[in-house]
Design a protein around this motif. Structure first.
Motif, PDB file in Angstrom:
ATOM      1  N   ASN A 164       0.821  -1.214   0.000  1.00  0.00           N
ATOM      2  CA  ASN A 164       0.000   0.000   0.000  1.00  0.00           C
ATOM      3  C   ASN A 164       0.851   1.259   0.000  1.00  0.00           C
ATOM      4  O   ASN A 164       0.631   2.189  -0.766  1.00  0.00           O
ATOM      5  CB  ASN A 164      -0.905   0.005   1.242  1.00  0.00           C
ATOM      6  N   GLU A 165       1.834   1.272   0.892  1.00  0.00           N
ATOM      7  CA  GLU A 165       2.668   2.479   1.036  1.00  0.00           C
ATOM      8  C   GLU A 165       3.441   2.796  -0.239  1.00  0.00           C
ATOM      9  O   GLU A 165       3.662   3.953  -0.573  1.00  0.00           O
ATOM     10  CB  GLU A 165       3.639   2.308   2.209  1.00  0.00           C
ATOM     11  N   SER A 166       3.869   1.742  -0.945  1.00  0.00           N
ATOM     12  CA  SER A 166       4.643   2.001  -2.157  1.00  0.00           C
ATOM     13  C   SER A 166       3.771   1.936  -3.409  1.00  0.00           C
ATOM     14  O   SER A 166       4.283   1.906  -4.529  1.00  0.00           O
ATOM     15  CB  SER A 166       5.812   1.019  -2.248  1.00  0.00           C
ATOM     16  N   GLY A 167       2.445   1.924  -3.211  1.00  0.00           N
ATOM     17  CA  GLY A 167       1.545   1.988  -4.364  1.00  0.00           C
ATOM     18  C   GLY A 167       1.524   0.750  -5.241  1.00  0.00           C
ATOM     19  O   GLY A 167       1.190   0.822  -6.417  1.00  0.00           O
ATOM     20  N   LYS A 168       1.898  -0.399  -4.670  1.00  0.00           N
ATOM     21  CA  LYS A 168       1.851  -1.651  -5.429  1.00  0.00           C
ATOM     22  C   LYS A 168       0.516  -2.354  -5.173  1.00  0.00           C
ATOM     23  O   LYS A 168       0.037  -2.366  -4.041  1.00  0.00           O
ATOM     24  CB  LYS A 168       2.976  -2.594  -4.975  1.00  0.00           C
ATOM     25  N   PRO A 169      -0.047  -2.975  -6.183  1.00  0.00           N
ATOM     26  CA  PRO A 169      -1.292  -3.703  -5.965  1.00  0.00           C
ATOM     27  C   PRO A 169      -1.043  -5.037  -5.260  1.00  0.00           C
ATOM     28  O   PRO A 169       0.011  -5.640  -5.421  1.00  0.00           O
ATOM     29  CB  PRO A 169      -1.797  -3.960  -7.387  1.00  0.00           C
ATOM     30  N   TRP A 170      -2.013  -5.464  -4.493  1.00  0.00           N
ATOM     31  CA  TRP A 170      -1.908  -6.809  -3.906  1.00  0.00           C
ATOM     32  C   TRP A 170      -3.235  -7.543  -4.029  1.00  0.00           C
ATOM     33  O   TRP A 170      -4.293  -6.949  -4.109  1.00  0.00           O
ATOM     34  CB  TRP A 170      -1.372  -6.752  -2.485  1.00  0.00           C
ATOM     35  N   VAL A 171      -3.131  -8.880  -4.048  1.00  0.00           N
ATOM     36  CA  VAL A 171      -4.262  -9.754  -4.343  1.00  0.00           C
ATOM     37  C   VAL A 171      -4.497 -10.683  -3.156  1.00  0.00           C
ATOM     38  O   VAL A 171      -3.553 -11.256  -2.619  1.00  0.00           O
ATOM     39  CB  VAL A 171      -3.967 -10.603  -5.604  1.00  0.00           C
ATOM     40  N   LEU A 172      -5.764 -10.834  -2.762  1.00  0.00           N
ATOM     41  CA  LEU A 172      -6.111 -11.665  -1.595  1.00  0.00           C
ATOM     42  C   LEU A 172      -6.840 -12.940  -2.023  1.00  0.00           C
ATOM     43  O   LEU A 172      -7.764 -12.901  -2.826  1.00  0.00           O
ATOM     44  CB  LEU A 172      -7.005 -10.862  -0.639  1.00  0.00           C
TER      45      LEU A 172
END
Lengths: 267, 267, 267
Positions: free
Chosen positions: C86-94
């Motif tokens: 989040n802090e580095s603006g990268k997407p993540w998938v759950l």
């Protein structure tokens, strides 16, 4: 340097002795590495917990340590196993997966290096970074060619007194004095996860049968992978079929074939 | 003893009911064990953490516990799952991998035995050592023949009130009164890692559909492995191809074929 | 909604850029997921420990998090990685595997949802339960049809601002406004463990190359799986052979073929 010419004999010896090899490796590699050792005739044991890793190292013939999916608890077990191996005069092999990527890995590898591995195997980026050179590695895949890493490997071998193996298109192995190159294999190998990690475990199996010749042991393990990899590639239609064809080829490989087909040259 | 003659029916029942089996197994075996259960018609769930292992055991139909890559944290989860299984009247199966190798394992298995497994499956060395006899085991591979372990299995069954399964060239199963032998399978099976661990999980699936007949459940699971193993060996060119041929054979196996091809005899 | 029509281009871009994808996934899936990403052209890194998961997320292009074999220690690493992403603006998938099964999982998923995943992928039972609806799920296998979960997915997408993917016989993807269905694949896919978990990792690879279009990324990943799955099924003789045929098919797949064979329609 005279070339280590005994790969064939060493493979036959490995199949005859079936050494017990304690592998502390990552979660991704465990199954494939165990099958690799079984196909080669060794008896793998994945024993990692601090509660028993040292005790088990006393009954194993060699230990291999791979930091692929490192955590603090596992690092404790790695230290216990490497220390016990040292105390009982057993060789151990280090695989410093992506050690440059985080502070946690860098520190872990520093501690493990102090426990004097007999052999260190890595890709070009890992070995270059370990020697203190600038590498292009990001994650676990190499961003550099083996050729670029040869000098780093030589420097690292002298500093650590370990045999250094850099694996890639053409592998390079050195004890700090001389160098050996191993050709063969397949372009599919970097497309199958854990091939390098499994190779590290096989180095452990070979070093178990010839603990006083870590260079010959390492070259033999790499030659097995290259020959079996070349054979598997002839049958494979992609990385999925390559993986099991490779295990079949390794299981089929005998000392004579290895000796005849290994492409090993002085560097 | 009348032979348990219902393997075919039990397999059909397993495919029909698709029981949820909680498998706390080792890192090496997880993937292969899950594919083994799916191929047999069961629904595997690898849930191990102390935070939830007991709660999950309440919704599972059976639990299997394997100490292959043991650590303290996992042992806590194993205890929670076995205790919850006991409390809710669910059967659980123990696989005491290399339990004789270290003090940590010996103590862990002692604790787990006190939680009354319905079935214990091991190789000859493991069962002999568990019965207090001298074995030749070093690591995870057996150093003894099944035949030598039959008396140990009988003694252990009486002491623990569990069904004991010793697997090897010819398997032996006993409830302490009578013994059953299961022939078949393939010499490639010990060359594929985690076959035994996956079999333990399949015993769990069978015992889930017939909790009151752990002997019949165990014999049925072993018969499935022997028949599917024999079939896979006819197509395989080594341990790599054997592994996936085995899963295909298991997925193809129906009750009639199992009943017709199982080589089960009274001991 | 105009259909995302760029799957072919996105796959070519993925192979060209070879994004580094940090996968925090379960023990069962790790090997298969890594091979899936390698076959697709991505560079997977399984880095999970709290000591480094956040730091590593800064060098990765995307993060995927799967709670299949959850424990407290791993949850800490998941939180660190998601926060750093989040802090580095990268997407993540759950991937909320069986999140409804225990209190521990429910709480973990609640915490992870608060860290704003870009995409959530699950089976019908998981998505329905996540949306607060009644589902028939017990363990990790779905007890509900995708069709029944479509409304739940829409609701969940609006609430979480994530793209929601429900995978099953015919997949459904929505951003809360519009919906897309992806057909194809094979009935063998739910018979191979970790297919869904590996797909979640592939969504991470696609979202890494097009972080501003999570819907197109997700549809592209699902289309890859459907096309490769259909191709593999034509050659497979069971779930064992399907698994490696699938990896071969995925490695062979190019942008043109994907574009031509993908069965994507507006919902």
């Amino acid at each position: 340097m005279p070339l280590p010419t005994s790969y064939g004999n060493l493979l036959d010896q490995l199949r005859h002795e079936s050494p017990l090899v304690q592998c502390i490796t990552n979660y991704v590699a465990m199954n494939f590495a165990a099958n690799t050792l079984l196909a080669s005739g060794a008896s793998p044991a994945m024993v990692h917990a601090p509660e028993e890793a040292g005790e088990f190292a006393n009954i194993a013939s060699a230990v291999t340590i791979n930091i692929g999916t490192l955590s603090s608890h596992w690092l404790e077990g790695m230290r216990a196993a490497a220390s016990a191996a040292n105390e009982s005069g057993k060789p151990w092999v280090l695989d410093p997966v992506a050690h440059f990527a985080t502070a946690f890995r860098r520190k872990a590898v520093e501690e493990l290096l102090a426990l004097r591995p007999a052999v260190i195997r890595g890709n070009a980026s890992e070995i270059m970074a370990l020697a203190g050179d600038t590498s292009s590695g990001r994650g676990v895949d190499s961003g550099d060619s083996v050729e670029r890493a040869e000098v780093s490997a030589m420097v690292l071998a002298r500093r650590t007194h370990a045999v250094i193996a850099v694996t890639g298109e053409i592998d390079f192995v050195t004890d700090g004095q001389d160098g050996v190159r191993i050709a063969g294999g397949s372009a599919l190998m970097p497309k199958v996860t854990a091939m390098g990690c499994a190779l590290t475990c096989l180095v452990g199996a070979f070093v178990a049968v010839t603990p006083d010749s870590p260079l010959a042991a390492t070259v033999s393990a790499l030659a097995c992978f290259s020959v079996a990899g070349s054979q598997a590639a002839q049958q494979a239609s992609g990385p999925g079929s390559f993986a099991w064809q490779f295990i079949d080829a390794l299981a089929r490989l005998d000392g004579n074939t290895l000796q005849a087909q290994a492409q090993v040259t002085n560097a």
